[in-house]
Design a protein around this motif. Structure first.
Motif, PDB file in Angstrom:
ATOM      1  N   UNK A 177     -48.991 -15.468   1.597  1.00 55.72           N
ATOM      2  CA  UNK A 177     -48.300 -16.584   2.258  1.00 55.72           C
ATOM      3  C   UNK A 177     -49.270 -17.671   2.716  1.00 55.72           C
ATOM      4  N   UNK A 178     -50.469 -17.295   3.110  1.00 55.59           N
ATOM      5  CA  UNK A 178     -51.470 -18.269   3.541  1.00 55.59           C
ATOM      6  C   UNK A 178     -52.632 -18.268   2.561  1.00 55.59           C
ATOM      7  N   UNK A 179     -53.410 -19.354   2.496  1.00 49.99           N
ATOM      8  CA  UNK A 179     -54.541 -19.407   1.569  1.00 49.99           C
ATOM      9  C   UNK A 179     -55.586 -18.339   1.897  1.00 49.99           C
ATOM     10  N   UNK A 180     -56.164 -17.742   0.852  1.00 50.08           N
ATOM     11  CA  UNK A 180     -57.238 -16.760   1.004  1.00 50.08           C
ATOM     12  C   UNK A 180     -58.439 -17.280   0.229  1.00 50.08           C
ATOM     13  N   UNK A 181     -59.561 -17.428   0.917  1.00 51.28           N
ATOM     14  CA  UNK A 181     -60.755 -17.988   0.291  1.00 51.28           C
ATOM     15  C   UNK A 181     -61.932 -17.042   0.472  1.00 51.28           C
ATOM     16  N   UNK A 182     -63.016 -17.360  -0.243  1.00 52.90           N
ATOM     17  CA  UNK A 182     -64.295 -16.656  -0.096  1.00 52.90           C
ATOM     18  C   UNK A 182     -64.174 -15.158  -0.356  1.00 52.90           C
ATOM     19  N   UNK A 183     -63.420 -14.806  -1.391  1.00 52.60           N
ATOM     20  CA  UNK A 183     -63.323 -13.402  -1.781  1.00 52.60           C
ATOM     21  C   UNK A 183     -64.615 -12.978  -2.483  1.00 52.60           C
ATOM     22  N   UNK A 184     -65.032 -11.729  -2.317  1.00 54.49           N
ATOM     23  CA  UNK A 184     -66.279 -11.265  -2.945  1.00 54.49           C
ATOM     24  C   UNK A 184     -66.110 -10.869  -4.408  1.00 54.49           C
ATOM     25  N   UNK A 185     -65.026 -11.286  -5.023  1.00 56.82           N
ATOM     26  CA  UNK A 185     -64.752 -11.032  -6.438  1.00 56.82           C
ATOM     27  C   UNK A 185     -63.928 -12.207  -6.946  1.00 56.82           C
ATOM     28  N   UNK A 186     -63.861 -12.342  -8.252  1.00 49.16           N
ATOM     29  CA  UNK A 186     -63.115 -13.459  -8.819  1.00 49.16           C
ATOM     30  C   UNK A 186     -61.620 -13.157  -8.785  1.00 49.16           C
ATOM     31  N   UNK A 187     -60.858 -14.078  -8.236  1.00 50.91           N
ATOM     32  CA  UNK A 187     -59.408 -13.907  -8.143  1.00 50.91           C
ATOM     33  C   UNK A 187     -58.762 -15.273  -8.024  1.00 50.91           C
ATOM     34  N   UNK A 188     -57.531 -15.380  -8.504  1.00 50.10           N
ATOM     35  CA  UNK A 188     -56.811 -16.647  -8.479  1.00 50.10           C
ATOM     36  C   UNK A 188     -55.529 -16.496  -7.672  1.00 50.10           C
ATOM     37  N   UNK A 189     -55.387 -17.332  -6.655  1.00 52.71           N
ATOM     38  CA  UNK A 189     -54.154 -17.331  -5.869  1.00 52.71           C
ATOM     39  C   UNK A 189     -53.138 -18.212  -6.563  1.00 52.71           C
ATOM     40  N   UNK A 190     -51.987 -17.629  -6.907  1.00 49.82           N
ATOM     41  CA  UNK A 190     -50.937 -18.379  -7.583  1.00 49.82           C
ATOM     42  C   UNK A 190     -49.931 -18.923  -6.567  1.00 49.82           C
ATOM     43  N   UNK A 191     -49.122 -19.881  -7.015  1.00 48.79           N
ATOM     44  CA  UNK A 191     -48.303 -20.664  -6.092  1.00 48.79           C
ATOM     45  C   UNK A 191     -47.130 -19.897  -5.507  1.00 48.79           C
ATOM     46  N   UNK A 192     -46.620 -18.904  -6.224  1.00 53.39           N
ATOM     47  CA  UNK A 192     -45.481 -18.169  -5.683  1.00 53.39           C
ATOM     48  C   UNK A 192     -45.456 -16.752  -6.227  1.00 53.39           C
ATOM     49  N   UNK A 193     -44.592 -15.945  -5.633  1.00 56.06           N
ATOM     50  CA  UNK A 193     -44.479 -14.536  -5.988  1.00 56.06           C
ATOM     51  C   UNK A 193     -44.132 -14.355  -7.457  1.00 56.06           C
ATOM     52  N   UNK A 194     -43.152 -15.099  -7.947  1.00 55.49           N
ATOM     53  CA  UNK A 194     -42.687 -14.896  -9.315  1.00 55.49           C
ATOM     54  C   UNK A 194     -43.765 -15.240 -10.337  1.00 55.49           C
ATOM     55  N   UNK A 195     -44.650 -16.167  -9.997  1.00 56.01           N
ATOM     56  CA  UNK A 195     -45.755 -16.497 -10.895  1.00 56.01           C
ATOM     57  C   UNK A 195     -46.692 -15.308 -11.048  1.00 56.01           C
ATOM     58  N   UNK A 196     -46.934 -14.582  -9.965  1.00 51.41           N
ATOM     59  CA  UNK A 196     -47.780 -13.381 -10.023  1.00 51.41           C
ATOM     60  C   UNK A 196     -47.075 -12.282 -10.809  1.00 51.41           C
ATOM     61  N   UNK A 197     -45.790 -12.078 -10.549  1.00 46.14           N
ATOM     62  CA  UNK A 197     -45.038 -11.053 -11.257  1.00 46.14           C
ATOM     63  C   UNK A 197     -45.052 -11.309 -12.762  1.00 46.14           C
ATOM     64  N   UNK A 198     -44.985 -12.580 -13.153  1.00 48.97           N
ATOM     65  CA  UNK A 198     -44.965 -12.945 -14.565  1.00 48.97           C
ATOM     66  C   UNK A 198     -46.330 -12.785 -15.212  1.00 48.97           C
ATOM     67  N   UNK A 199     -47.399 -13.078 -14.472  1.00 41.97           N
ATOM     68  CA  UNK A 199     -48.740 -13.104 -15.053  1.00 41.97           C
ATOM     69  C   UNK A 199     -49.379 -11.726 -15.180  1.00 41.97           C
ATOM     70  N   UNK A 200     -48.941 -10.771 -14.377  1.00 44.44           N
ATOM     71  CA  UNK A 200     -49.662  -9.504 -14.247  1.00 44.44           C
ATOM     72  C   UNK A 200     -49.174  -8.425 -15.208  1.00 44.44           C
ATOM     73  N   UNK A 201     -50.122  -7.604 -15.658  1.00 45.27           N
ATOM     74  CA  UNK A 201     -49.783  -6.376 -16.391  1.00 45.27           C
ATOM     75  C   UNK A 201     -49.419  -5.266 -15.414  1.00 45.27           C
TER      76      UNK A 201
END
Length: 316
Positions: A177-201
């Motif tokens: 729900x809020x921005x997450x930055x400075x993660x110690x691994x590569x990751x992409x925050x997507x704009x909404x829940x359904x975008x993550x559900x669609x993109x993920x295996x």
């Protein structure tokens, strides 16, 4: 000494630590408190150490409870109306740090078991139905290099993503729900829940149980997933609309699911039990000896600080 009720049996080291500072009563049953027991707990004790399933809704705090603190054993506290408790003069605490790695490990266990169809294979062997190795037997999904979608990038979500990225070379996308930055691994925050559900295996749920996350994973969210994708839940059961999940699995709109929690646990729908493409665990998220000891000692630390007049380490 303040009187303390511990609502379930806990590891001996935790009980010894509690008895050093409190007049302790340990309830022998492993089931949740009844309404009558809850009323007696708030009436007869200065402090209560409850845990999952011990319901403390707003009406539990009517009148003037003797209890002054609920030191919850566990990070999730959706069984306690913390606002109502505080309005009635009770502090509420939990045990967040101790559960992170153990819960993340169970998420990885469920991901591997479900994607590689390990549960099906184990049942086949136990039933005496294994015909021997052959090239097309129980073909599952190779998780290395696939895309992991994390829903809820808090402590546990980060621990899961770190394991997946570093251990399996998975690409990580996430919804928070809020921005997450400075993660110690590569990751992409997507704009909404359904975008993550669609993109993920593989989608892993790691959000707290709140009114906002109730049935977060509904028919529409499941419809966004690929027929070849998998869903893992180590959060709370009611984050998923369980009937919608059953339907999606039965109709093969998703490939499988790995569940450690259930909407109405310990009840598990017969329809889920009947499905071979589902891994079902009995809420094992923090079920390791040292983890449960750490959780209990953290709860005791919260209690000791409170009665010493100091700020509690883990208020909710």
């Amino acid at each position: 000494m303040p009187k303390l009720l511990i609502t379930r049996p806990l590891p001996q080291s935790v009980l010894e630590a509690a008895k050093a500072s409190f007049d302790v009563t340990v309830r022998a049953e492993t089931t949740p408190l009844s309404v009558a027991e809850r009323t007696a707990a708030l009436r007869d004790y200065d402090a209560v150490l409850p845990t999952l399933g011990d319901q403390f809704p707003a009406d539990a705090f009517a009148g003037q409870p003797r209890a002054r603190i609920l030191a919850n054993f566990g990070v999730g506290f959706n069984h306690i109306d913390a606002g109502a408790a505080r309005a009635a003069g009770l502090e509420v605490t939990n045990t967040p740090g101790a559960v992170t790695d153990a819960t993340a490990d169970i998420a990885m266990t469920l991901m591997l078991m479900t994607c590689r169809r390990a549960g099906e294979g184990e049942r086949m062997v136990r039933a005496g139905n294994w015909p021997g190795w052959h090239p097309t037997q129980l073909l599952g999904m190779h998780v290395s290099g696939k895309t992991l979608g994390v829903v809820g990038m808090g402590r546990i979500g980060k621990a899961i993503a770190k394991r997946a990225a570093a251990g399996f070379g998975m690409k990580v996308v996430f919804y928070n729900r809020s921005p997450v930055r400075d993660l110690p691994f590569e990751a992409t925050q997507l704009e909404d829940l359904h975008a993550v559900m669609k993109a993920a295996d593989v989608v892993v749920l790691a959000v707290p149980a709140t009114p906002q996350t109730h049935h977060l994973i509904d028919t529409a969210a499941l419809a966004a997933m690929s027929p070849d994708s998998y869903l893992v839940n180590i959060a709370r059961g009611d984050v998923i609309d369980e009937q919608a999940l059953v339907t999606a699995l039965q109709e093969k709109r998703i490939a499988g699911a790995g569940l450690d929690v259930y909407e109405f646990e310990p009840k598990v729908p017969a329809a889920l039990i009947a499905l071979e493409n589902v891994t079902l665990l009995p809420h094992l998220g923090t079920s390791a000896q040292e983890v449960r000891e750490q959780m209990g000692l953290m709860a005791v630390d919260n209690l000791v600080a409170f009665f010493d007049g100091k700020p509690v380490p883990n208020p909710v």
